[in-house]
Design a protein around this motif. Structure first.
Motif, mmCIF file in Angstrom:
data_model
loop_
_atom_site.group_PDB
_atom_site.id
_atom_site.type_symbol
_atom_site.label_atom_id
_atom_site.label_comp_id
_atom_site.label_asym_id
_atom_site.label_seq_id
_atom_site.Cartn_x
_atom_site.Cartn_y
_atom_site.Cartn_z
ATOM 1 N N SER A 1 70.963 -8.255 9.429
ATOM 2 C CA SER A 1 71.406 -8.348 8.053
ATOM 3 C C SER A 1 72.852 -9.146 7.971
ATOM 4 O O SER A 1 73.146 -10.230 7.264
ATOM 5 C CB SER A 1 71.413 -7.334 7.206
ATOM 6 N N ARG A 2 73.685 -8.441 8.739
ATOM 7 C CA ARG A 2 75.067 -9.114 8.680
ATOM 8 C C ARG A 2 75.269 -10.299 9.326
ATOM 9 O O ARG A 2 75.962 -11.204 9.011
ATOM 10 C CB ARG A 2 76.096 -7.983 9.625
ATOM 11 N N ALA B 1 78.728 -17.331 3.144
ATOM 12 C CA ALA B 1 79.362 -16.143 3.456
ATOM 13 C C ALA B 1 80.769 -15.995 3.148
ATOM 14 O O ALA B 1 81.246 -17.099 2.628
ATOM 15 C CB ALA B 1 79.775 -16.268 5.170
ATOM 16 N N SER C 1 75.293 -17.706 6.827
ATOM 17 C CA SER C 1 75.147 -18.355 5.713
ATOM 18 C C SER C 1 75.876 -19.217 5.196
ATOM 19 O O SER C 1 77.275 -19.132 5.630
ATOM 20 C CB SER C 1 74.287 -17.476 4.631
ATOM 21 N N GLN D 1 74.149 -13.092 6.750
ATOM 22 C CA GLN D 1 75.381 -13.173 5.728
ATOM 23 C C GLN D 1 76.394 -13.986 6.627
ATOM 24 O O GLN D 1 76.739 -14.821 5.863
ATOM 25 C CB GLN D 1 75.786 -11.767 5.530
#
Length: 148
Positions: free
Chosen positions: A122-123, A132, A129, A126
């Motif tokens: 999940s990190r 971010a 992306s 992020q």
């Protein structure tokens, strides 16, 4: 970028095992998006991502091949120098470990995909992306403290 299921299959270290799996998947019209094969003394480890996880699992079960599933990131990159380095640096600057990675082949200056098994998916999503948080992005010209 997307999260996908990766299959890890454990094959006997004998000629034809990989070919049998690839042929069986082809008969079922399953496309292999990326793969890697590593060997050990007892068996080969095949890791791959396909376009149809349900059919892939059914084919491998029918062949009696032991498998495991894992979540991985599929990251689309340009096929040119530095593209992979930028992804790795972005993950490192966010303190995300890459457990392993492999890439597909693509035409030079075209698009390719990288498959990443990371410590925190999940990190990583992020961090990679476009949206971010800027303060978490790597500052140009500076390496993270742990990489110095």
């Amino acid at each position: 970028m997307e999260i996908a299921k990766q299959i890890t299959a454990f094959l006997e270290n004998k000629p034809g095992r990989l070919g049998n799996i690839c042929s069986a998947l082809a008969r079922e019209k399953v496309n292999i998006q990326a793969l890697t094969v590593m060997d050990s003394k007892e068996h080969s480890v095949l890791r791959f991502v396909t376009d149809d996880i349900a059919k892939t699992k059914a084919v491998l079960h029918a062949l009696g091949t032991p498998i495991q599933e894992a979540d991985v990131l599929i990251v689309e990159m340009s096929n040119q120098p530095g593209a992979l380095a930028r992804v790795c640096e972005r993950l490192a600057s966010n303190h995300i470990n890459i457990d392993y990675a492999y890439c597909s082949a693509g035409p030079r200056n075209g698009r390719t995909i990288g498959i990443f098994r990371v410590s925190n998916i999940s990190r990583a999503t992020q961090a990679l992306s476009d949206g971010a948080h800027p303060s978490r992005q790597r500052q140009p010209g500076r390496r993270p403290a742990f990489a110095r």
